[in-house]
Design a protein around this motif. Structure first.
Motif, short mmCIF file in Angstrom:
data_model
loop_
_atom_site.label_atom_id
_atom_site.label_comp_id
_atom_site.label_asym_id
_atom_site.label_seq_id
_atom_site.Cartn_x
_atom_site.Cartn_y
_atom_site.Cartn_z
N ARG A 131 36.50 19.66 -111.15
CA ARG A 131 37.37 20.92 -111.34
C ARG A 131 37.42 21.55 -112.51
N CYS A 132 36.87 21.00 -113.35
CA CYS A 132 36.72 21.54 -114.79
C CYS A 132 35.25 21.80 -115.29
N GLY A 133 34.58 22.05 -114.32
CA GLY A 133 33.31 22.40 -114.37
C GLY A 133 31.98 21.24 -114.59
N ALA A 134 32.43 20.09 -114.42
CA ALA A 134 31.07 19.11 -114.68
C ALA A 134 30.23 19.46 -113.55
N GLY A 135 28.64 19.27 -114.03
CA GLY A 135 27.80 19.93 -113.09
C GLY A 135 27.57 18.77 -111.95
N LEU A 136 27.72 17.32 -112.39
CA LEU A 136 27.58 16.32 -111.47
C LEU A 136 28.76 15.04 -112.01
N THR A 137 29.09 14.51 -111.08
CA THR A 137 29.87 13.53 -111.27
C THR A 137 29.85 12.09 -110.25
N THR A 138 29.53 11.15 -111.02
CA THR A 138 29.31 9.88 -110.15
C THR A 138 30.52 9.10 -110.61
N ILE A 139 31.09 8.39 -109.43
CA ILE A 139 32.28 7.31 -109.76
C ILE A 139 31.75 6.10 -109.42
N ALA A 140 31.95 5.29 -110.36
CA ALA A 140 31.33 3.84 -110.22
C ALA A 140 32.36 2.77 -110.36
N SER A 141 32.49 2.03 -109.12
CA SER A 141 33.58 1.17 -108.94
C SER A 141 33.10 -0.22 -108.48
N PRO A 142 34.07 -1.26 -108.32
CA PRO A 142 33.62 -2.56 -107.57
C PRO A 142 33.02 -2.31 -106.22
N LYS A 143 32.00 -3.07 -105.79
CA LYS A 143 31.57 -2.48 -104.55
C LYS A 143 32.37 -2.52 -103.25
N SER A 144 33.47 -3.37 -103.40
CA SER A 144 34.47 -3.34 -102.13
C SER A 144 35.37 -1.91 -102.23
N VAL A 145 35.45 -1.44 -103.50
CA VAL A 145 36.16 -0.27 -103.63
C VAL A 145 35.38 0.82 -103.07
N GLN A 146 34.30 0.74 -103.42
CA GLN A 146 33.48 1.94 -103.41
C GLN A 146 33.41 2.86 -102.20
N PRO A 147 33.37 2.13 -100.90
CA PRO A 147 33.61 2.89 -99.72
C PRO A 147 34.85 3.68 -99.65
N ASP A 205 44.58 21.20 -108.09
CA ASP A 205 44.41 22.46 -107.39
C ASP A 205 44.69 23.41 -108.26
N TYR A 206 45.35 23.38 -109.48
CA TYR A 206 45.61 24.45 -110.43
C TYR A 206 44.60 24.45 -111.78
N LEU A 207 43.84 23.44 -111.67
CA LEU A 207 42.85 23.44 -113.09
C LEU A 207 42.27 24.65 -113.11
N GLU A 208 41.58 25.33 -112.03
CA GLU A 208 40.82 26.28 -112.06
C GLU A 208 41.61 27.67 -112.52
N SER A 209 42.91 27.84 -111.99
CA SER A 209 43.84 28.76 -112.66
C SER A 209 43.99 28.60 -114.00
N ALA A 210 44.29 27.50 -114.46
CA ALA A 210 44.59 27.30 -115.88
C ALA A 210 43.30 27.82 -116.64
N PHE A 211 42.06 27.29 -116.13
CA PHE A 211 40.85 28.07 -116.84
C PHE A 211 40.82 29.50 -116.89
N GLN A 212 41.10 29.95 -115.88
CA GLN A 212 41.12 31.73 -115.76
C GLN A 212 42.18 32.02 -116.84
#
Ligand SMILES: NC(=O)C1=CN([C@@H]2O[C@H](COP(=O)(O)OP(=O)(O)OC[C@H]3O[C@@H](n4cnc5c(N)ncnc54)[C@H](O)[C@@H]3O)[C@@H](O)[C@H]2O)[C@@H](O)CC1
Ligand SMILES: Nc1ncnc2c1ncn2[C@@H]1O[C@H](COP(=O)(O)OP(=O)(O)O)[C@@H](O)[C@H]1O
Length: 294
Positions: free
Chosen positions: A54-70, A281-288
Protein backbone atom coordinates in the motif's frame (compact mmCIF):
# COMPACT_ATOMS: atom_id res chain seq x y z
CA UNK A 1 20.81 18.22 18.20
CA UNK A 2 18.61 19.52 15.39
CA UNK A 3 14.88 19.21 16.11
CA UNK A 4 12.62 18.89 13.07
CA UNK A 5 8.85 19.24 12.89
CA UNK A 6 6.21 19.22 10.18
CA UNK A 7 6.72 21.99 7.64
CA UNK A 8 3.26 23.31 8.55
CA UNK A 9 4.58 24.09 12.06
CA UNK A 10 7.47 26.09 10.60
CA UNK A 11 10.20 23.48 11.07
CA UNK A 12 12.35 21.55 8.60
CA UNK A 13 10.38 20.02 5.72
CA UNK A 14 9.45 16.38 5.53
CA UNK A 15 11.05 14.49 2.61
CA UNK A 16 9.34 14.72 -0.77
CA UNK A 17 7.61 11.75 -2.38
CA UNK A 18 8.64 11.19 -5.99
CA UNK A 19 5.87 10.69 -8.55
CA UNK A 20 5.94 7.25 -10.19
CA UNK A 21 7.51 7.58 -13.65
CA UNK A 22 5.30 6.77 -16.64
CA UNK A 23 7.61 4.09 -18.02
CA UNK A 24 8.56 2.51 -14.69
CA UNK A 25 8.00 -1.09 -13.63
CA UNK A 26 7.68 -2.96 -10.33
CA UNK A 27 11.42 -3.54 -10.14
CA UNK A 28 11.88 0.22 -9.73
CA UNK A 29 9.97 0.38 -6.43
CA UNK A 30 11.78 -1.99 -4.15
CA UNK A 31 11.55 -5.62 -3.07
CA UNK A 32 10.44 -6.00 0.54
CA UNK A 33 11.07 -9.18 2.55
CA UNK A 34 8.83 -9.27 5.65
CA UNK A 35 9.93 -11.91 8.19
CA UNK A 36 7.66 -12.81 11.11
CA UNK A 37 4.59 -14.66 12.31
CA UNK A 38 4.15 -17.71 14.52
CA UNK A 39 1.20 -19.88 15.58
CA UNK A 40 -1.56 -17.49 16.76
CA UNK A 41 0.20 -14.40 15.35
CA UNK A 42 0.06 -14.80 11.57
CA UNK A 43 -1.91 -11.56 11.23
CA UNK A 44 0.85 -9.23 12.38
CA UNK A 45 3.32 -9.99 9.60
CA UNK A 46 0.46 -9.98 7.06
CA UNK A 47 -0.35 -6.40 8.13
CA UNK A 48 3.31 -5.49 7.60
CA UNK A 49 3.42 -7.06 4.16
CA UNK A 50 0.18 -5.50 2.91
CA UNK A 51 1.17 -2.08 4.32
CA UNK A 52 4.40 -2.21 2.30
CA UNK A 53 2.46 -2.78 -0.93
CA UNK A 54 0.00 0.00 0.00
CA UNK A 55 3.03 2.29 0.34
CA UNK A 56 4.33 1.58 -3.11
CA UNK A 57 6.68 -1.40 -2.75
CA UNK A 58 7.07 -3.11 -6.12
CA UNK A 59 7.21 -6.66 -4.71
CA UNK A 60 6.62 -8.01 -1.22
CA UNK A 61 7.42 -11.49 0.07
CA UNK A 62 6.22 -12.56 3.52
CA UNK A 63 8.50 -15.22 5.03
CA UNK A 64 7.07 -17.13 8.00
CA UNK A 65 7.37 -20.55 9.69
CA UNK A 66 6.10 -23.26 7.33
CA UNK A 67 2.94 -24.08 9.35
CA UNK A 68 1.98 -20.38 9.34
CA UNK A 69 2.69 -19.72 5.64
CA UNK A 70 -0.62 -21.14 4.33
CA UNK A 71 -2.53 -18.77 6.64
CA UNK A 72 -0.47 -15.77 5.52
CA UNK A 73 -0.97 -16.73 1.87
CA UNK A 74 -4.76 -16.39 2.26
CA UNK A 75 -4.67 -12.78 3.44
CA UNK A 76 -3.65 -10.86 0.33
CA UNK A 77 -3.00 -12.47 -3.05
CA UNK A 78 -0.70 -9.61 -4.09
CA UNK A 79 1.90 -10.72 -1.52
CA UNK A 80 4.23 -13.60 -2.27
CA UNK A 81 5.02 -15.95 0.58
CA UNK A 82 7.99 -18.06 1.64
CA UNK A 83 7.80 -21.05 4.02
CA UNK A 84 10.72 -21.22 6.46
CA UNK A 85 11.90 -24.10 8.67
CA UNK A 86 10.32 -24.16 12.15
CA UNK A 87 11.03 -25.75 15.55
CA UNK A 88 8.58 -27.98 17.46
CA UNK A 89 6.77 -24.87 18.76
CA UNK A 90 6.30 -23.47 15.26
CA UNK A 91 8.93 -20.75 15.82
CA UNK A 92 11.86 -19.93 13.54
CA UNK A 93 15.00 -21.85 14.57
CA UNK A 94 18.62 -20.81 14.07
CA UNK A 95 18.82 -23.06 11.01
CA UNK A 96 16.27 -20.88 9.16
CA UNK A 97 19.15 -18.39 8.87
CA UNK A 98 20.37 -19.58 5.45
CA UNK A 99 16.92 -19.36 3.83
CA UNK A 100 16.36 -15.87 5.28
CA UNK A 101 19.83 -14.70 4.21
CA UNK A 102 19.29 -15.98 0.67
CA UNK A 103 15.91 -14.22 0.41
CA UNK A 104 17.35 -11.02 1.94
CA UNK A 105 20.11 -10.92 -0.67
CA UNK A 106 17.38 -10.80 -3.33
CA UNK A 107 15.58 -7.97 -1.52
CA UNK A 108 16.10 -4.22 -1.08
CA UNK A 109 14.89 -4.17 2.52
CA UNK A 110 14.01 -6.62 5.29
CA UNK A 111 11.22 -5.93 7.83
CA UNK A 112 11.59 -8.33 10.74
CA UNK A 113 9.85 -9.04 14.03
CA UNK A 114 6.05 -8.77 14.03
CA UNK A 115 4.53 -11.88 15.56
CA UNK A 116 7.81 -13.84 15.72
CA UNK A 117 7.33 -14.98 19.32
CA UNK A 118 10.16 -15.58 21.78
CA UNK A 119 12.73 -18.37 22.16
CA UNK A 120 16.46 -18.69 22.77
CA UNK A 121 16.90 -19.85 19.17
CA UNK A 122 15.10 -16.73 17.91
CA UNK A 123 17.30 -14.51 20.08
CA UNK A 124 20.39 -15.98 18.42
CA UNK A 125 18.89 -15.88 14.93
CA UNK A 126 17.86 -12.22 15.13
CA UNK A 127 21.17 -11.14 16.65
CA UNK A 128 22.98 -12.91 13.84
CA UNK A 129 20.86 -11.35 11.08
CA UNK A 130 21.09 -7.87 12.67
CA UNK A 131 24.88 -8.03 12.64
CA UNK A 132 25.51 -9.93 9.40
CA UNK A 133 22.96 -8.79 6.81
CA UNK A 134 24.00 -5.73 4.84
CA UNK A 135 20.43 -5.28 3.50
CA UNK A 136 18.64 -2.32 5.16
CA UNK A 137 16.37 -3.58 7.92
CA UNK A 138 13.35 -2.41 9.90
CA UNK A 139 13.45 -4.13 13.29
CA UNK A 140 10.20 -4.35 15.29
CA UNK A 141 8.34 -6.22 18.04
CA UNK A 142 9.86 -9.58 19.04
CA UNK A 143 13.01 -8.91 16.99
CA UNK A 144 13.61 -5.92 19.31
CA UNK A 145 13.06 -8.15 22.32
CA UNK A 146 15.59 -10.61 20.87
CA UNK A 147 18.17 -7.81 20.57
CA UNK A 148 17.29 -6.69 24.10
CA UNK A 149 18.64 -9.98 25.41
CA UNK A 150 22.19 -9.01 24.28
CA UNK A 151 24.63 -7.23 26.53
CA UNK A 152 24.90 -4.35 24.02
CA UNK A 153 21.55 -4.63 22.20
CA UNK A 154 22.20 -2.40 19.18
CA UNK A 155 25.94 -2.93 18.69
CA UNK A 156 27.35 -3.94 15.30
CA UNK A 157 24.54 -3.39 12.77
CA UNK A 158 25.49 -5.01 9.45
CA UNK A 159 23.72 -2.29 7.40
CA UNK A 160 21.22 0.56 7.73
CA UNK A 161 18.82 -0.16 10.61
CA UNK A 162 15.53 1.46 11.68
CA UNK A 163 14.29 0.16 15.05
CA UNK A 164 10.68 0.83 16.04
CA UNK A 165 10.12 0.13 19.77
CA UNK A 166 6.98 0.97 21.74
CA UNK A 167 7.70 2.04 25.33
CA UNK A 168 7.76 -1.54 26.67
CA UNK A 169 10.20 -2.65 23.97
CA UNK A 170 12.30 0.49 24.42
CA UNK A 171 12.76 -0.17 28.13
CA UNK A 172 13.93 -3.71 27.26
CA UNK A 173 16.40 -2.33 24.71
CA UNK A 174 17.66 0.25 27.21
CA UNK A 175 18.00 -2.47 29.90
CA UNK A 176 16.12 -0.17 32.27
CA UNK A 177 12.59 -1.13 33.31
CA UNK A 178 12.20 2.07 35.32
CA UNK A 179 13.46 4.53 32.66
CA UNK A 180 11.30 7.66 33.17
CA UNK A 181 9.46 9.07 30.16
CA UNK A 182 11.27 12.41 30.44
CA UNK A 183 14.59 10.71 29.59
CA UNK A 184 13.42 8.54 26.66
CA UNK A 185 14.44 10.94 23.87
CA UNK A 186 17.92 11.64 25.24
CA UNK A 187 18.60 7.95 25.91
CA UNK A 188 17.30 7.01 22.44
CA UNK A 189 19.42 9.70 20.76
CA UNK A 190 22.50 8.46 22.60
CA UNK A 191 21.79 4.82 21.66
CA UNK A 192 21.18 5.80 18.03
CA UNK A 193 24.37 7.84 17.79
CA UNK A 194 26.60 5.26 19.46
CA UNK A 195 25.38 2.44 17.21
CA UNK A 196 24.74 4.30 13.94
CA UNK A 197 21.05 3.40 13.77
CA UNK A 198 17.70 5.19 13.62
CA UNK A 199 15.31 4.79 16.55
CA UNK A 200 11.56 5.35 16.29
CA UNK A 201 10.02 5.71 19.76
CA UNK A 202 6.35 4.94 19.14
CA UNK A 203 3.54 6.45 21.12
CA UNK A 204 1.11 9.36 21.18
CA UNK A 205 3.85 11.66 19.83
CA UNK A 206 6.28 9.35 18.08
CA UNK A 207 9.91 10.51 18.11
CA UNK A 208 12.46 9.65 15.41
CA UNK A 209 16.18 10.12 16.07
CA UNK A 210 19.53 9.23 14.57
CA UNK A 211 21.40 10.91 17.42
CA UNK A 212 21.94 14.12 15.41
CA UNK A 213 18.35 14.92 14.50
CA UNK A 214 15.14 14.51 16.48
CA UNK A 215 11.75 14.57 14.74
CA UNK A 216 8.60 14.76 16.81
CA UNK A 217 5.57 13.58 14.86
CA UNK A 218 2.21 15.26 15.25
CA UNK A 219 -0.11 13.06 13.21
CA UNK A 220 -1.98 10.12 14.72
CA UNK A 221 -4.73 9.69 17.31
CA UNK A 222 -5.86 7.36 20.11
CA UNK A 223 -7.88 5.27 17.64
CA UNK A 224 -4.46 3.86 16.70
CA UNK A 225 -4.02 2.40 20.19
CA UNK A 226 -5.13 -0.94 18.77
CA UNK A 227 -3.43 -4.29 18.12
CA UNK A 228 -1.37 -4.34 14.96
CA UNK A 229 -1.10 -0.58 14.33
CA UNK A 230 2.66 -0.82 14.87
CA UNK A 231 2.93 -3.79 12.51
CA UNK A 232 1.47 -1.55 9.79
CA UNK A 233 4.10 1.14 10.54
CA UNK A 234 6.87 -1.44 10.04
CA UNK A 235 5.59 -2.11 6.51
CA UNK A 236 5.25 1.61 5.76
CA UNK A 237 8.85 2.39 6.70
CA UNK A 238 10.13 -0.72 4.90
CA UNK A 239 8.41 0.35 1.67
CA UNK A 240 9.98 3.83 1.84
CA UNK A 241 13.45 2.41 2.58
CA UNK A 242 13.02 -0.03 -0.30
CA UNK A 243 12.30 2.89 -2.63
CA UNK A 244 15.71 4.32 -1.79
CA UNK A 245 14.78 6.91 0.84
CA UNK A 246 17.59 7.13 3.47
CA UNK A 247 16.90 5.61 6.88
CA UNK A 248 16.16 8.73 8.96
CA UNK A 249 13.97 10.29 6.27
CA UNK A 250 12.12 6.98 5.62
CA UNK A 251 11.37 6.67 9.34
CA UNK A 252 10.32 10.32 9.63
CA UNK A 253 8.06 10.20 6.58
CA UNK A 254 6.77 6.76 7.57
CA UNK A 255 5.54 7.83 11.00
CA UNK A 256 4.01 10.98 9.51
CA UNK A 257 2.09 9.12 6.76
CA UNK A 258 1.06 6.29 9.12
CA UNK A 259 -0.37 8.83 11.59
CA UNK A 260 -2.04 10.74 8.77
CA UNK A 261 -3.67 7.51 7.53
CA UNK A 262 -4.91 7.00 11.10
CA UNK A 263 -6.33 10.53 11.20
CA UNK A 264 -8.10 10.07 7.85
CA UNK A 265 -9.47 6.70 9.00
CA UNK A 266 -10.70 8.18 12.31
CA UNK A 267 -12.39 11.03 10.45
CA UNK A 268 -14.16 8.64 8.09
CA UNK A 269 -15.18 5.85 10.46
CA UNK A 270 -14.54 7.11 14.01
CA UNK A 271 -11.78 6.14 16.41
CA UNK A 272 -13.48 3.83 18.93
CA UNK A 273 -13.75 0.85 16.62
CA UNK A 274 -10.75 1.61 14.41
CA UNK A 275 -8.68 -1.53 13.73
CA UNK A 276 -5.21 -1.85 12.27
CA UNK A 277 -6.41 -3.19 8.92
CA UNK A 278 -8.47 0.02 8.46
CA UNK A 279 -5.19 1.95 8.33
CA UNK A 280 -4.23 0.03 5.19
CA UNK A 281 -7.24 1.53 3.37
CA UNK A 282 -6.15 5.12 4.11
CA UNK A 283 -2.43 4.94 3.32
CA UNK A 284 -3.00 5.85 -0.33
CA UNK A 285 -5.06 8.93 0.69
CA UNK A 286 -2.30 9.91 3.12
CA UNK A 287 0.27 9.74 0.29
CA UNK A 288 -1.97 11.85 -1.97
CA UNK A 289 -2.59 14.44 0.75
CA UNK A 290 1.13 14.73 1.47
CA UNK A 291 1.89 15.20 -2.24
CA UNK A 292 -0.78 17.92 -2.58
CA UNK A 293 0.80 19.90 0.26
CA UNK A 294 4.18 20.26 -1.45
N1 LIG B 1 -2.61 -9.68 14.91
C1 LIG B 1 -1.48 -10.12 15.48
O1 LIG B 1 -0.99 -11.21 15.20
C2 LIG B 1 -0.79 -9.23 16.45
C3 LIG B 1 0.41 -9.66 17.00
N2 LIG B 1 1.15 -8.86 17.79
C4 LIG B 1 2.46 -9.39 18.22
O2 LIG B 1 2.39 -9.73 19.58
C5 LIG B 1 3.72 -9.84 20.08
C6 LIG B 1 3.81 -9.16 21.43
O3 LIG B 1 3.72 -7.73 21.27
P1 LIG B 1 3.04 -6.76 22.35
O4 LIG B 1 3.42 -5.38 21.93
O5 LIG B 1 1.60 -7.05 22.49
O6 LIG B 1 3.70 -7.19 23.72
P2 LIG B 1 4.80 -6.52 24.60
O7 LIG B 1 4.91 -7.31 25.84
O8 LIG B 1 6.04 -6.26 23.83
O9 LIG B 1 4.22 -5.08 24.93
C7 LIG B 1 3.04 -4.84 25.65
C8 LIG B 1 3.37 -3.93 26.80
O10 LIG B 1 4.22 -2.84 26.38
C9 LIG B 1 3.91 -1.67 27.06
N3 LIG B 1 3.46 -0.60 26.15
C10 LIG B 1 3.12 -0.72 24.86
N4 LIG B 1 2.78 0.48 24.35
C11 LIG B 1 2.88 1.36 25.36
C12 LIG B 1 2.66 2.76 25.46
N5 LIG B 1 2.28 3.52 24.40
N6 LIG B 1 2.88 3.37 26.65
C13 LIG B 1 3.30 2.63 27.70
N7 LIG B 1 3.51 1.31 27.67
C14 LIG B 1 3.31 0.68 26.51
C15 LIG B 1 2.80 -2.03 28.01
O11 LIG B 1 3.40 -2.38 29.23
C16 LIG B 1 2.17 -3.25 27.37
O12 LIG B 1 1.50 -4.09 28.27
C17 LIG B 1 4.62 -9.19 19.01
O13 LIG B 1 5.24 -10.21 18.24
C18 LIG B 1 3.64 -8.46 18.14
O14 LIG B 1 4.10 -8.29 16.83
C19 LIG B 1 0.76 -7.49 18.12
O15 LIG B 1 1.40 -6.67 17.18
C20 LIG B 1 -0.74 -7.31 18.06
C21 LIG B 1 -1.35 -7.88 16.79
N1 LIG C 1 -2.75 7.73 21.36
C1 LIG C 1 -2.05 7.61 20.22
N2 LIG C 1 -1.82 8.70 19.44
C2 LIG C 1 -1.12 8.58 18.28
N3 LIG C 1 -0.61 7.41 17.83
C3 LIG C 1 -0.79 6.31 18.56
C4 LIG C 1 -1.52 6.34 19.78
N4 LIG C 1 -1.54 5.07 20.28
C5 LIG C 1 -0.86 4.30 19.44
N5 LIG C 1 -0.41 5.03 18.40
C6 LIG C 1 0.42 4.52 17.29
O1 LIG C 1 0.00 3.19 16.94
C7 LIG C 1 1.14 2.33 16.82
C8 LIG C 1 1.07 1.25 17.90
O2 LIG C 1 2.17 0.38 17.76
P1 LIG C 1 2.49 -0.82 18.77
O3 LIG C 1 2.40 -0.34 20.17
O4 LIG C 1 3.76 -1.42 18.31
O5 LIG C 1 1.29 -1.82 18.51
P2 LIG C 1 1.25 -3.31 17.94
O6 LIG C 1 2.44 -4.05 18.51
O7 LIG C 1 -0.03 -3.88 18.45
O8 LIG C 1 1.31 -3.24 16.46
C9 LIG C 1 2.36 3.22 16.94
O9 LIG C 1 2.79 3.64 15.67
C10 LIG C 1 1.86 4.41 17.75
O10 LIG C 1 2.58 5.60 17.52
Amino acid sequence: MERTHRKEEGGVALPRLQQRKTNSHKGDYGRVLAVGGSPGMSGSISLTGVASLRCGAGLTTIASPKSVQPLVAQVEPSCMTLALPEDRHGLLPMHSRDAITKAAKNSDVVAIGPGLGRSHGLDLLIQDLYCDLSTPMVVDADALNALGSRENPLAGPGGPRVLTPHPGEFRRLAHDRELPKGRWTDVAADMAKRNGVVLVLKGHRTTVTDGERVYSNETGNPGMATAGAGDVLTGVIAALLGQGIPAFEAAQLGVYLHGLAGDLAAKAIGSDGLIASDLLDYLESAFQQHRRRR
